[in-house]
Design a protein around this motif. Structure first.
Motif, PDB file in Angstrom:
ATOM      1  N   LYS A  57       0.839  -1.192   0.000  1.00 29.67           N
ATOM      2  CA  LYS A  57       0.000   0.000   0.000  1.00 29.67           C
ATOM      3  C   LYS A  57       0.883   1.255   0.000  1.00 29.67           C
ATOM      4  O   LYS A  57       1.652   1.481   0.929  1.00 29.67           O
ATOM      5  N   CYS A  58       0.757   2.057  -1.060  1.00 29.67           N
ATOM      6  CA  CYS A  58       1.491   3.311  -1.196  1.00 29.67           C
ATOM      7  C   CYS A  58       0.516   4.456  -0.962  1.00 29.67           C
ATOM      8  O   CYS A  58      -0.468   4.591  -1.691  1.00 29.67           O
ATOM      9  N   LEU A  59       0.774   5.268   0.040  1.00 29.41           N
ATOM     10  CA  LEU A  59      -0.154   6.331   0.419  1.00 29.41           C
ATOM     11  C   LEU A  59       0.343   7.680  -0.084  1.00 29.41           C
ATOM     12  O   LEU A  59       1.513   8.018   0.074  1.00 29.41           O
ATOM     13  N   MET A  60      -0.563   8.446  -0.688  1.00 33.51           N
ATOM     14  CA  MET A  60      -0.281   9.802  -1.155  1.00 33.51           C
ATOM     15  C   MET A  60      -0.994  10.780  -0.228  1.00 33.51           C
ATOM     16  O   MET A  60      -2.204  10.683  -0.036  1.00 33.51           O
ATOM     17  N   VAL A  61      -0.248  11.711   0.338  1.00 34.96           N
ATOM     18  CA  VAL A  61      -0.849  12.638   1.292  1.00 34.96           C
ATOM     19  C   VAL A  61      -0.321  14.047   1.052  1.00 34.96           C
ATOM     20  O   VAL A  61       0.844  14.237   0.693  1.00 34.96           O
ATOM     21  N   ALA A  62      -1.196  15.031   1.232  1.00 39.27           N
ATOM     22  CA  ALA A  62      -0.832  16.435   1.052  1.00 39.27           C
ATOM     23  C   ALA A  62      -1.568  17.268   2.089  1.00 39.27           C
ATOM     24  O   ALA A  62      -2.612  16.867   2.617  1.00 39.27           O
ATOM     25  N   GLY A  63      -0.999  18.433   2.401  1.00 37.61           N
ATOM     26  CA  GLY A  63      -1.658  19.348   3.322  1.00 37.61           C
ATOM     27  C   GLY A  63      -1.706  18.799   4.736  1.00 37.61           C
ATOM     28  O   GLY A  63      -0.815  18.081   5.189  1.00 37.61           O
ATOM     29  N   SER A  64      -2.796  19.112   5.439  1.00 39.27           N
ATOM     30  CA  SER A  64      -2.942  18.699   6.829  1.00 39.27           C
ATOM     31  C   SER A  64      -3.150  17.191   6.929  1.00 39.27           C
ATOM     32  O   SER A  64      -3.987  16.617   6.233  1.00 39.27           O
ATOM     33  N   CYS A  65      -2.372  16.564   7.793  1.00 37.62           N
ATOM     34  CA  CYS A  65      -2.489  15.115   8.011  1.00 37.62           C
ATOM     35  C   CYS A  65      -2.601  14.884   9.504  1.00 37.62           C
ATOM     36  O   CYS A  65      -1.617  14.918  10.246  1.00 37.62           O
ATOM     37  N   THR A  66      -3.816  14.672   9.970  1.00 36.52           N
ATOM     38  CA  THR A  66      -4.076  14.449  11.388  1.00 36.52           C
ATOM     39  C   THR A  66      -5.251  13.499  11.513  1.00 36.52           C
ATOM     40  O   THR A  66      -5.831  13.071  10.519  1.00 36.52           O
ATOM     41  N   GLY A  67      -5.579  13.102  12.715  1.00 33.30           N
ATOM     42  CA  GLY A  67      -6.756  12.264  12.929  1.00 33.30           C
ATOM     43  C   GLY A  67      -6.716  10.984  12.118  1.00 33.30           C
ATOM     44  O   GLY A  67      -5.724  10.251  12.106  1.00 33.30           O
ATOM     45  N   THR A  68      -7.802  10.698  11.404  1.00 32.98           N
ATOM     46  CA  THR A  68      -7.909   9.466  10.638  1.00 32.98           C
ATOM     47  C   THR A  68      -6.915   9.413   9.482  1.00 32.98           C
ATOM     48  O   THR A  68      -6.459   8.334   9.105  1.00 32.98           O
ATOM     49  N   ALA A  69      -6.574  10.565   8.913  1.00 30.46           N
ATOM     50  CA  ALA A  69      -5.573  10.591   7.843  1.00 30.46           C
ATOM     51  C   ALA A  69      -4.223  10.125   8.371  1.00 30.46           C
ATOM     52  O   ALA A  69      -3.495   9.383   7.702  1.00 30.46           O
ATOM     53  N   LEU A  70      -3.871  10.551   9.576  1.00 32.55           N
ATOM     54  CA  LEU A  70      -2.611  10.121  10.186  1.00 32.55           C
ATOM     55  C   LEU A  70      -2.634   8.620  10.468  1.00 32.55           C
ATOM     56  O   LEU A  70      -1.624   7.927  10.268  1.00 32.55           O
ATOM     57  N   ASP A  71      -3.764   8.101  10.911  1.00 34.08           N
ATOM     58  CA  ASP A  71      -3.889   6.663  11.137  1.00 34.08           C
ATOM     59  C   ASP A  71      -3.551   5.882   9.866  1.00 34.08           C
ATOM     60  O   ASP A  71      -2.803   4.895   9.901  1.00 34.08           O
ATOM     61  N   LEU A  72      -4.108   6.318   8.735  1.00 28.62           N
ATOM     62  CA  LEU A  72      -3.882   5.626   7.476  1.00 28.62           C
ATOM     63  C   LEU A  72      -2.439   5.761   7.005  1.00 28.62           C
ATOM     64  O   LEU A  72      -1.860   4.808   6.475  1.00 28.62           O
ATOM     65  N   LEU A  73      -1.872   6.932   7.201  1.00 28.12           N
ATOM     66  CA  LEU A  73      -0.468   7.132   6.825  1.00 28.12           C
ATOM     67  C   LEU A  73       0.429   6.134   7.558  1.00 28.12           C
ATOM     68  O   LEU A  73       1.261   5.453   6.945  1.00 28.12           O
ATOM     69  N   LEU A  74       0.248   6.042   8.860  1.00 31.71           N
ATOM     70  CA  LEU A  74       1.114   5.199   9.676  1.00 31.71           C
ATOM     71  C   LEU A  74       0.875   3.709   9.436  1.00 31.71           C
ATOM     72  O   LEU A  74       1.727   2.887   9.778  1.00 31.71           O
ATOM     73  N   ALA A  75      -0.267   3.361   8.840  1.00 35.31           N
ATOM     74  CA  ALA A  75      -0.577   1.962   8.560  1.00 35.31           C
ATOM     75  C   ALA A  75      -0.207   1.553   7.139  1.00 35.31           C
ATOM     76  O   ALA A  75      -0.460   0.415   6.745  1.00 35.31           O
ATOM     77  N   SER A  76       0.397   2.460   6.370  1.00 37.60           N
ATOM     78  CA  SER A  76       0.756   2.174   4.983  1.00 37.60           C
ATOM     79  C   SER A  76       2.206   1.723   4.867  1.00 37.60           C
ATOM     80  O   SER A  76       3.024   1.973   5.754  1.00 37.60           O
ATOM     81  N   ASP A  77       2.524   1.084   3.740  1.00 35.70           N
ATOM     82  CA  ASP A  77       3.864   0.537   3.542  1.00 35.70           C
ATOM     83  C   ASP A  77       4.842   1.568   2.986  1.00 35.70           C
ATOM     84  O   ASP A  77       6.024   1.548   3.328  1.00 35.70           O
ATOM     85  N   TYR A  78       4.369   2.437   2.108  1.00 33.70           N
ATOM     86  CA  TYR A  78       5.234   3.451   1.496  1.00 33.70           C
ATOM     87  C   TYR A  78       4.444   4.744   1.455  1.00 33.70           C
ATOM     88  O   TYR A  78       3.298   4.769   1.001  1.00 33.70           O
ATOM     89  N   ARG A  79       5.054   5.852   1.912  1.00 29.78           N
ATOM     90  CA  ARG A  79       4.319   7.104   2.076  1.00 29.78           C
ATOM     91  C   ARG A  79       4.958   8.202   1.235  1.00 29.78           C
ATOM     92  O   ARG A  79       6.156   8.467   1.349  1.00 29.78           O
TER      93      ARG A  79
END
Length: 254
Positions: A94-116
């Motif tokens: 799982k490769c996660l793409m994230v931009a801007g504010s990353c908190t709450g549930t977005a942070l949960d998903l980031l930390l549970a991904s394989d490549y960020r």
């Protein structure tokens, strides 16, 4: 690459198993809807087994995310944490793409991904409500991934982590302002990776910080035995005359 949206429960549609699949997870959804949507995405990944899944996170957690008590029960939080764990353990890379504010549930998903992959404007922060830190499992994952000292600093200071800081801490793997190009590159890079084998490696990595040596040894030997048997089977199918090592993991354990 096929693109899919997971904006509503059940709206995760499968890509071809021969190609990477791309999905969007809308973390501005109320927690119960988001939990159902992430569960639907897990269904897709487990049923279709794409080699790589590119997951784009939309928006920070809303004001009624797990970071606040509004309209959320501890049972809701438990269901969310369980589906995040299911997402984390899914065999697909799982490769996660994230931009801007990353908190709450977005942070949960980031930390549970394989490549960020982060955009340069990333602002990562554990969720707070009325100045109080939310004591969810993101803290647990932050400690395991960034260490106790760095997590304590994040908790005390309450300052957002920039993309460069997140890269230094190992919370993201790459920074780019062209996430579409990064998604294509990652799909090509990981396409040939045996994701079922990587799932075993991921589990070994997750267990390593807390496992005693003797306990870990048995698990690692079992994984080594599986890999040796896979190599022996590959040699046999190719007609390789080199002798196989069918019971090497068992002999090593003895």
């Amino acid at each position: 690459m096929n693109n899919h949206s997971t904006a509503l429960p059940g709206d995760a549609r499968a890509a071809s198993a021969a190609d990477a699949s791309a999905h969007t997870v809308d973390t501005t959804l109320p927690l119960r809807e988001l939990t159902r949507a992430l569960g639907a995405l897990c269904d897709v990944l487990e049923e279709e087994h794409p080699p790589v899944a590119v997951v784009r996170v939309v928006g920070p957690g809303p004001e009624t995310s797990p970071g606040t008590p509004d309209a959320v029960t501890v049972q809701d939080v438990n269901r969310w944490e369980r589906v995040v764990r299911r997402f984390e353990r899914t065999a697909v890379i799982k490769c996660l793409m994230v931009a801007g504010s990353c908190t709450g549930t977005a942070l949960d998903l980031l930390l549970a991904s394989d490549y960020r992959v982060a955009a340069p404007d990333l602002s990562l922060q554990p969720p707070r409500h009325d100045g109080r830190l939310w004591p969810g499992m993101s803290l647990y994952r932050l400690v395991r991934q960034a260490g106790v000292t760095e997590t304590r600093r994040l908790a005390l200071r309450g300052e957002p982590v920039t993309a460069e800081q997140a890269l230094r801490l190992g919370l993201v793997d790459e920074i780019t302002d062209d996430q579409e190009a990064a998604a294509r590159a990652l799909s090509a890079r990981f396409h040939g990776t045996a994701h079922e084998d990587f799932a075993v490696v991921r589990q070994l990595l997750l267990e390593a910080p807390s496992a005693e040596y003797e306990e870990a040894l048995g698990v690692h030997l079992a994984a080594c035995d599986r890999e040796l048997r896979r190599r022996a089977a590959a040699r046999d199918s190719a007609g390789d005359p080199v002798a196989a090592l069918p019971d090497s993991g068992t002999e090593a354990a003895a």
